[in-house]
Structures are given as structure tokens and as C-alpha cells.
Design an enzyme around this catalytic site. Structure first.
Site, PDB file in Angstrom:
ATOM      1  NE  ARG A  67      -2.855   0.306   3.393  1.00  0.00           N
ATOM      2  CZ  ARG A  67      -2.247   0.824   4.476  1.00  0.00           C
ATOM      3  NH1 ARG A  67      -1.819   2.063   4.474  1.00  0.00           N
ATOM      4  NH2 ARG A  67      -2.085   0.089   5.556  1.00  0.00           N
ATOM      5  CE1 TYR A 120     -15.455  12.294 -15.816  1.00  0.00           C
ATOM      6  CE2 TYR A 120     -14.899  12.244 -13.494  1.00  0.00           C
ATOM      7  CZ  TYR A 120     -15.303  11.598 -14.640  1.00  0.00           C
ATOM      8  OH  TYR A 120     -15.560  10.255 -14.599  1.00  0.00           O
ATOM      9  CG  ASP A 204      -8.816  16.423 -15.165  1.00  0.00           C
ATOM     10  OD1 ASP A 204      -8.252  15.761 -16.061  1.00  0.00           O
ATOM     11  OD2 ASP A 204      -9.816  16.006 -14.553  1.00  0.00           O
ATOM     12  CE  LYS A 229     -12.107   8.314 -18.357  1.00  0.00           C
ATOM     13  NZ  LYS A 229     -12.358   9.675 -17.885  1.00  0.00           N
TER      14      LYS A 229
HETATM   15  C1  LIG Z   1     -12.665  10.126 -16.528  1.00  0.00           C
HETATM   16  C2  LIG Z   1     -12.226  11.445 -16.031  1.00  0.00           C
HETATM   17  C3  LIG Z   1     -11.861  11.632 -14.693  1.00  0.00           C
HETATM   18  C4  LIG Z   1     -11.962  10.545 -13.642  1.00  0.00           C
HETATM   19  O1  LIG Z   1     -11.181   9.450 -13.917  1.00  0.00           O
HETATM   20  P1  LIG Z   1     -11.516   7.976 -13.355  1.00  0.00           P
HETATM   21  O2  LIG Z   1     -10.327   7.189 -13.762  1.00  0.00           O
HETATM   22  O3  LIG Z   1     -12.796   7.539 -14.002  1.00  0.00           O
HETATM   23  O4  LIG Z   1     -11.681   8.096 -11.881  1.00  0.00           O
HETATM   24  C5  LIG Z   1     -11.432  12.890 -14.306  1.00  0.00           C
HETATM   25  N1  LIG Z   1     -11.376  13.921 -15.173  1.00  0.00           N
HETATM   26  C6  LIG Z   1     -11.731  13.769 -16.460  1.00  0.00           C
HETATM   27  C7  LIG Z   1     -11.644  14.945 -17.370  1.00  0.00           C
HETATM   28  C8  LIG Z   1     -12.170  12.534 -16.940  1.00  0.00           C
HETATM   29  O5  LIG Z   1     -12.547  12.402 -18.219  1.00  0.00           O
END
Ligand SMILES: *Cc1c(COP(=O)(O)O)cnc(C)c1O
Length: 427
Positions: A67, A120, A204, A229
Site C-alpha cells: 500500500r 468533470y 486535469d 482514458k
Molecule cells: C474520466 C475522467 C476523470 C476521472 O477518472 P476515473 O479514472 O474515471 O476516476 C477525471 N477527469 C476527467 C476529465 C475525466 O474524463
């Protein structure tokens, strides 16, 4: 392998791993052990001292317990740091795990958070739910390209309390709204003089990913990416990552240990494998997206396409885009002529595109924003952020572009015919 002078394509394949560390294996092993043996009692004491003392000393300390850190995780973090041009990286179980740990590590009750809009959904929920419950106030920046707009939001925020974090999402989903990271980072410097503490500027970077945008080079303190993604890229894992300086990443990683939101060994290995083809996949998906965006723009059943490659020359957004982004990416939205009925009719006729949320996978995905990703957003706010009943978001994959365009063409043609016969029946 020293990173200097090497391209991302090369670093993504081999950086940070030495076969001598694992029986000469060309590829890194998956180390599933939850705990790691100390060679002696004295060594155990040294390891714990190294982990817990000093300014983020845990980074290169020997392993203790999975962890805290494990071999796959530290290798992945090295590779993610080098791709983002960062001193340090921390990987998490999901993008939201990275975002929430960042907020909890860098905010205190009484602080405010400036943020670009729209956000988001998960980030919006975090700021307006648990963080608001702790007395932390979110304040939206109306226009991330305008210094006056950022300053106006800061005045509202300062009436509540010091600005602890400025959270930027650029480009935004699904509006493709751009924020000027360098301008916002400079503004954070001015706020530092005024409130005696520099707000942490977190960006982000999920929508473009590290190959197309490097927020740290534009003055951001932290770059957050959902690895689910583009980096994962196969829609078969969840992960998140944070990159930046040791000073900014260190406290978030320490909090990750307490929250237990580290990335597990198998997912770390899957990501190392995915990163090797990241530049290849990205190149193909971006080229496919450009072809599809052009096809849709010229189609009579399409009312408009929101694609970064179509930003108007001479506009403020285009100027920042040219400075900040190396490409338009492969996720964008378009509006079909009509409304929900036409959008649904088209979706139900698609054969190659899969109907699903998320983005950045090898497969092309499409979804109706108003009834899925933006289901919880009230209609008037939805319209404000550019989502109406005709908005469809697509994430373009790496299939053959001819097959993708043919699939969209047949679905749009069927809706066009349907719409015409309805009109004639009514007249
Ligand atoms: C998908 C996404 C997230 C969150 O990511 P997860 O891996 O699903 O927790 C945050 N910001 C943006 C812009 C996203 O597209």
C-alpha cells in the site's frame, strides 16, 4: 537509460527498467507480494526512518508494504514522470482517487477553490459535496482565458477564505473550452503575495493526455490525469496519476498511503504495457478524429461540430491552443439536426461505434451527453455549457477511418430519411 534527448516514443517503451533487476527478463515482472522482508532488524528500522522522515524521502526507500509502494508502481511512476517532464509522480487506483487525494492534501477547512467550468462530473461532485461539507468553498471562473474573469472569481473566493487550490480542466468536456494555464499560474503568484500562501495550481490533463499537452511546462504545480482514458487506452482498467515537483506530489502520496488508494501491481503492469503503444495509438486516433470531424462538419444532418481543430483563427482560444496544445485529440462533440429523437435514432443504427461513456480506448465510443454523462446537470445549466438534446460526444478509436465514416454515414442517412418521411406524413 538516461531520458535526455530521447523521444516519448522511446521512453514509453523502456525507461526506468533494467533487465538485470529481474533475471534478465526483457519485460518487467508482476510482483504481487503484499509485504517485503527486511534483511535485518536494524535494516527494518532504517527503512521505516527513510520512509517517514524528511521531505518525501519515501520515494527511493526500499519496499515495506504494497500500500506504501511496490516495484510495479515505482517503475510506472518513473515512466509517467518522464513523459510529463516532471520531477515526481504518484499513481492511484483511479483518476478520481488522484483528484480527491490532491484536494484533501492541499486544502484546509475555510479555504476556497477556484475552478474552471464545466468540470468533470466526479470533480464537481467532490467539490460541492464532501469538500463543501468541510467548509471549503468552490468558486467557478466564468472564462479561463480572461485574467479579469479569474480575478473576479478570486475576489468572491477571498471573501470566504484563502484560495488553497486553483483547479483547471482544459480543454473542458464536452465544450472544448480552453483555459490559459500560464496566465492562471501567473495569477497564482500574485495571489501568493496577497494571501501569504501560493494556491496550488492543478490541471486535469485527461482530455488531451501527456503527449498533446504538458501543463507543468506552462507553470502548473500539479498535472492530474485519469489513466483510465488515453494512457490505459484499451477500456480495460481504472487508474489515475499525479505529476509535479517532489514538494507538491509528496504530501499527496503520503495521503494516498493513509487512504489506501494506491494502484495495484497488476494494473501497474497493464499500464506499463499500454504506455508502450501510447504514442502509436494516439497518432492514429488523432488522425482518425480529424477525418471524422471534417466528415461531420460537411454533413447536412449535422448542425455543428465542437472540435479543437476548428477553432477560429484570430480568436483568443486559438492563440492559447496554439501555445499550449500539440494537437486536437480524438474526443469531441457534434450536434445532430433535430433533438433527442434524431440523436437516439442515429445511435441505435450504429454498427461499429459502441454506445458507452468514457474515452481514449482503441474502440470508438459514442454517447448522448444530456441523458448520460450530463444526466444530473439541470437543463438550463446544460444549455449554458453547450449541451442540448442534440449533442453527441464521440471518442474516436484506432479502427480504419473508412469503416468509422461509413458507419456514421449510414446511420445519419437513415435518420435523414426518417425525418423526411415524418414531415411528408404530417403535411
Ligand atoms: C474520466 C475522467 C476523470 C476521472 O477518472 P476515473 O479514472 O474515471 O476516476 C477525471 N477527469 C476527467 C476529465 C475525466 O474524463
Amino acid at each position: 537509460m538516461e531520458p535526455e534527448g530521447l523521444h516519448p516514443d522511446t521512453l514509453a517503451v523502456g525507461f526506468g527498467y533494467d533487465p538485470e533487476d529481474a533475471y534478465g527478463a526483457v519485460k518487467p515482472p508482476i510482483v504481487l507480494s503484499s509485504t517485503f522482508a527486511y534483511p535485518s532488524a536494524e535494516a527494518a528500522k532504517d527503512v521505516h526512518r527513510a520512509y517517514f522522515d524528511g521531505p518525501s524521502p519515501e520515494r527511493d526507500a526500499p519496499y515495506i508494504y504494497a500500500r506504501l509502494d511496490h516495484p510495479g508502481l515505482s517503475l510506472l511512476q518513473k515512466r509517467l514522470a518522464v513523459l510529463d517532464g516532471a520531477e515526481d509522480a504518484a499513481a492511484f487506483a483511479s483518476g478520481m482517487a488522484a483528484i480527491s487525494a490532491t484536494m484533501f492534501a492541499h486544502l484546509k477547512p475555510g479555504d476556497s477553490v477556484l475552478h474552471t467550468a464545466p468540470l468533470y462530473g466526479g470533480t464537481h461532485g467532490l467539490l460541492h459535496g464532501p469538500l463543501a461539507g468541510l467548509g471549503i468553498r468552490p468558486v467557478a471562473i466564468a472564462d479561463g482565458l480572461s485574467r479579469e474573469s479569474v480575478a473576479a472569481a478570486a475576489e468572491t473566493a477571498l471573501a470566504h477564505g484563502p484560495v488553497g487550490v486553483i483547479h483547471v480542466e482544459s480543454p473542458a468536456n464536452p465544450t472544448a473550452g480552453i483555459a490559459d494555464i500560464a496566465m492562471i499560474a501567473a495569477f497564482a503568484g500574485e495571489l501568493a503575495e496577497r494571501q501569504g500562501r501560493r494556491p496550488v495550481v492543478s490541471v486535469d490533463n485527461t482530455f488531451l493526455g501527456s503527449l498533446l499537452q504538458k501543463p507543468l511546462e506552462h507553470g502548473a504545480d500539479l498535472c492530474i490525469t485519469s489513466l483510465t482514458k488515453y494512457a490505459g487506452g484499451h477500456s480495460d482498467l481504472l487508474g489515475g496519476c499525479l505529476t509535479g515537483s517532489l514538494e507538491r506530489v509528496g504530501p499527496v502520496r503520503m495521503l494516498r498511503t493513509l487512504l489506501g488508494t494506491h494502484m495495484d501491481p497488476f494494473t501497474s503492469w497493464l499500464l506499463l504495457r499500454s504506455l508502450e503503444t501510447f504514442p502509436l495509438r494516439n497518432g492514429r486516433a488523432n488522425a482518425n478524429a480529424a477525418a471524422i470531424a471534417a466528415f461531420l462538419r460537411d454533413h447536412p444532418m449535422v448542425a455543428g461540430v465542437t472540435y479543437l481543430g476548428f477553432l477560429a483563427d484570430g480568436s483568443p482560444a486559438k492563440a492559447v491552443y496554439d501555445r499550449q496544445c500539440a494537437g486536437a485529440g480524438s474526443t469531441f462533440s457534434f450536434r445532430i439536426r433535430g433533438g433527442e429523437a434524431e440523436a437516439f435514432a442515429m445511435l441505435d443504427r450504429l454498427k461499429v461505434f459502441r454506445m458507452a461513456v468514457s474515452l481514449g480506448g482503441t474502440e470508438s465510443l459514442i454517447c448522448h451527453s444530456a441523458t448520460t454523462t450530463h444526466y444530473l446537470v439541470p437543463p438550463e445549466i446544460r444549455r449554458e455549457v453547450g449541451v442540448d438534446d442534440s449533442t453527441l460526444r464521440i471518442s474516436v478509436g484506432i479502427e480504419h477511418p473508412g469503416d468509422l465514416i461509413a458507419d456514421l454515414a449510414q446511420a445519419l442517412a437513415a435518420v435523414g430519411t426518417g425525418a423526411k418521411s415524418q414531415t411528408s406524413a404530417g403535411s
